[in-house]
Design an enzyme around this catalytic site. Structure first.
Site, short mmCIF file in Angstrom:
data_model
loop_
_atom_site.label_atom_id
_atom_site.label_comp_id
_atom_site.label_asym_id
_atom_site.label_seq_id
_atom_site.Cartn_x
_atom_site.Cartn_y
_atom_site.Cartn_z
N THR A 244 -8.80 -8.00 -13.09
CA THR A 244 -8.49 -7.07 -13.95
C THR A 244 -8.05 -5.73 -13.24
O THR A 244 -8.80 -5.31 -12.09
CB THR A 244 -9.63 -6.52 -14.90
OG1 THR A 244 -10.08 -7.70 -15.66
CG2 THR A 244 -9.48 -5.55 -15.80
N CYS B 17 -11.92 1.20 12.69
CA CYS B 17 -12.32 -0.08 13.08
C CYS B 17 -13.03 -0.31 14.27
O CYS B 17 -14.06 -0.96 14.50
CB CYS B 17 -11.26 -1.50 12.92
SG CYS B 17 -10.15 -1.04 11.59
N GLY C 25 -4.65 -1.96 2.20
CA GLY C 25 -3.93 -2.69 3.35
C GLY C 25 -4.35 -3.78 3.72
O GLY C 25 -3.66 -4.61 3.91
N ASN D 165 -1.30 2.12 14.43
CA ASN D 165 -2.37 3.05 14.02
C ASN D 165 -3.06 3.59 14.97
O ASN D 165 -3.95 4.52 15.02
CB ASN D 165 -3.29 2.30 12.88
CG ASN D 165 -4.01 0.96 13.57
OD1 ASN D 165 -3.07 0.30 14.38
ND2 ASN D 165 -5.20 0.77 13.85
N SER E 191 -1.11 1.15 1.58
CA SER E 191 -2.62 1.31 1.25
C SER E 191 -2.71 2.80 0.76
O SER E 191 -2.25 3.76 1.48
CB SER E 191 -3.55 1.19 2.55
OG SER E 191 -4.89 1.65 2.15
C1 LIG Z 1 -1.85 -0.34 10.23
C2 LIG Z 1 -2.79 -0.71 9.56
N1 LIG Z 1 -2.78 -1.79 8.85
C3 LIG Z 1 -3.84 -2.04 7.62
C4 LIG Z 1 -4.93 -1.34 7.53
C5 LIG Z 1 -5.94 -1.59 6.51
O1 LIG Z 1 -5.84 -0.68 5.63
P1 LIG Z 1 -7.08 -0.57 4.63
O2 LIG Z 1 -8.06 0.41 5.03
O3 LIG Z 1 -6.72 0.01 3.25
O4 LIG Z 1 -7.59 -2.06 4.32
C6 LIG Z 1 -5.10 -0.12 8.22
C7 LIG Z 1 -6.06 0.89 8.18
O5 LIG Z 1 -6.33 1.67 9.03
C8 LIG Z 1 -3.70 0.33 9.19
O6 LIG Z 1 -3.98 1.34 9.90
#
Ligand SMILES: Cc1ncc(COP(=O)(O)O)c(C=O)c1O
Length: 382
Positions: A237, A325, A69, A149, A199
Site C-alpha cells: 500500500t 554508513c 535510495g 556521497n 531518495s
Molecule cells: C549515493 C547514495 N546512494 C544511496 C543511498 C541510500 O539512500 P537511502 O538512505 O534513502 O536508503 C545514499 C544514502 O546516503 C547515497 O548517498
C-alpha cells in the site's frame, strides 16, 4: 547549532511536514479501494507522480515510488539481473558506489553474476576508456553514481551515455541520491539513461520514501511482489502522505536551484580556501565543476575522523566522518580506499555536507572554530 551533515539526511521542510500531516489526516483512504476515499487517495497519488515526473522531465508512468535510495538501487540492479539473465550475466559499476549498490552487486556475484568494478583516479572519477573496455557481449547493466556521497565527485555521465548509445540493450542506471538539486539534472536525466534512483530524505522530504525513474519500455522484475501497486512492479500500500510530501519537497528544492547551488558552492569555497592552508590538512574534494557544490571532504593528518567530529560537535557544529554508513563501523572510507589514499590518512577524513539552508555566516563560524580546534589537533597529531 550548525548542521553540516546534509548528505546523511536533511531536516524535513516545515511546509513538507505540513503536507504530510494534512494528507495523513484528510486523505487516509487506500488508493486501491473502489469507494470515494480510495478514489481521492488514488487521485492524489497520481497527481504527486505527475508533479514529480514534470519536475524531472519524465512522463507520469516513468515514476515508481520506493522506500528510498537503498531500495531503488537494490531494485534496479536485482530487477535487471532477474529480468535480463537470459541475455547475459555481466554487470558494470564503479569502485566508489554506495553500499546499496556495492553490496547488491556482491550478492549477485554469489548467484553467479559477474561484476566489473571500474577503478577511479585520485579524484574518485572513472575513466571512459575503462568503461568502454569493460563492456562485454554479456553485459546487461551499467550503474554509475551521479555524485559520490563521500567526496562529491561528479562522474562523467554524459560521456558514459554517449558510449552506451552503441549498446542500446544494456540498462544504464544512475544513482542520483546525492545529485538531485545540485545543478546537474541535464547530466542525470540524459537521453540514454534508463533508470535513476532518488531518495526523499536527502532533499527535505520525510525518511523512508523515494522513487525511481524507469524509462518507458525498459523492464525490471519486481523486488517486492504484492497486490498490483506501481503497475504490479512494487507491491505494498502506497505511503501516500510521504509521497505527497516528497512531491512538495522536490518542487521546493528545484525552485531557484541555480541560486541555491551558487550559495552552497560559495560556502564550500570559503571553508575550502580556509582549511587548505593548514599544513596538517589534505583535501580530497576539489573546488571545481567536476565536484558537487555541497560536499567537502578533507583529512587532518594524525587525528581520527571520529575525534574531529566530536570536537566540532562540542562546539555545536555537526559534521560526519566520510559517510553515515561507515561512521559507526570505524572502517576506512571505501571511496578513499579506491583512490588509494593510505589508511592512516583516510581514517582521519571528515565530510562537510551542505544544503540550501546553510549560510556564509555559518562557514565563517566553522572556520573560526576550526582555528580554535587546530591547536588541539596539532597536539593530537604529534
Ligand atoms: C549515493 C547514495 N546512494 C544511496 C543511498 C541510500 O539512500 P537511502 O538512505 O534513502 O536508503 C545514499 C544514502 O546516503 C547515497 O548517498
Amino acid at each position: 547549532m550548525i548542521y553540516f551533515d546534509n548528505s546523511a539526511t536533511t531536516k524535513a521542510d516545515p511546509e513538507v511536514v505540513s503536507t504530510y500531516d494534512k494528507v495523513s489526516d484528510k486523505v487516509w483512504g487506500n488508493p486501491s479501494s473502489l469507494h470515494q476515499f480510495g478514489e481521492e487517495a488514488f487521485n492524489l497519488l497520481e497527481q504527486s507522480r505527475k508533479q514529480i515526473a514534470d519536475l524531472i522531465g519524465a512522463s507520469q508512468s516513468e515514476v515508481l515510488f520506493t522506500s528510498g535510495g537503498s531500495e531503488g538501487d537494490n531494485w534496479v540492479l536485482k530487477g535487471t539481473a532477474i529480468e535480463k539473465r537470459q541475455f547475459g550475466n555481466h554487470l558494470i559499476t564503479t569502485a566508489v558506489e554506495h553500499p546499496a549498490i556495492h553490496n547488491s552487486m556482491e550478492q549477485l556475484k554469489k548467484l553467479g553474476f559477474e561484476v566489473t568494478y571500474l577503478p577511479v583516479d585520485k579524484h574518485g572519477r572513472i575513466s571512459i576508456d575503462d568503461l568502454k573496455a569493460a563492456i562485454r557481449p554479456t553485459t546487461i547493466l551499467v550503474s554509475i553514481m551521479a555524485v559520490n556521497n563521500e567526496i562529491g565527485t561528479i562522474q562523467p555521465l554524459k560521456e558514459a551515455a554517449e558510449v552506451l548509445k552503441d549498446y542500446p540493450k544494456i540498462h544504464f542506471h544512475i544513482d542520483a541520491v546525492q545529485g538531485i538539486g545540485k545543478g546537474i539534472q541535464d547530466l542525470i536525466m540524459n537521453d540514454r539513461v534508463d533508470f535513476v534512483t532518488f531518495s526523499g530524505h536527502k532533499f527535505h522530504a520525510p525518511r523512508g520514501i523515494g522513487f525511481i525513474y524507469a524509462r518507458r519500455g525498459r523492464k525490471i522484475a519486481p523486488l517486492i511482489d504484492g497486490g498490483g501497486q506501481e503497475r504490479s512492479l512494487r507491491g505494498g500500500t502506497e505511503n501516500l502522505p510521504a509521497i505527497a510530501a516528497m512531491a512538495k519537497a522536490l518542487r521546493l528544492l528545484l525552485t531557484d536551484e541555480k541560486k541555491k547551488v551558487a550559495n552552497e558552492a560559495a560556502i564550500k569555497q570559503r571553508i575550502f580556501d580556509h582549511v587548505k592552508e593548514f599544513p596538517l590538512v589534505t583535501t580530497f574534494s576539489e573546488d571545481n565543476a567536476g565536484f558537487a557544490p555541497h560536499i567537502l571532504c578533507f583529512a587532518i593528518q594524525g587525528v581520527r575522523g571520529e575525534t574531529i567530529v566530536h570536537a566540532f560537535e562540542e562546539q555545536g557544529i555537526y559534521i560526519s566522518t566520510t559517510s553515515a554508513c561507515s561512521s559507526k563501523k570505524h572502517i576506512p572510507s571505501s571511496t578513499l580506499s579506491a583512490m588509494h589514499v593510505p589508511e592512516e590518512l583516510s581514517t582521519s577524513a571528515i565530510r562537510i555536507s551542505l544544503d540550501d539552508h546553510n549560510t556564509l555566516a555559518e562557514a565563517d563560524e566553522f572556520n573560526k572554530v576550526f582555528d580554535k580546534l587546530y591547536d588541539k589537533f596539532k597536539l593530537l597529531s604529534a
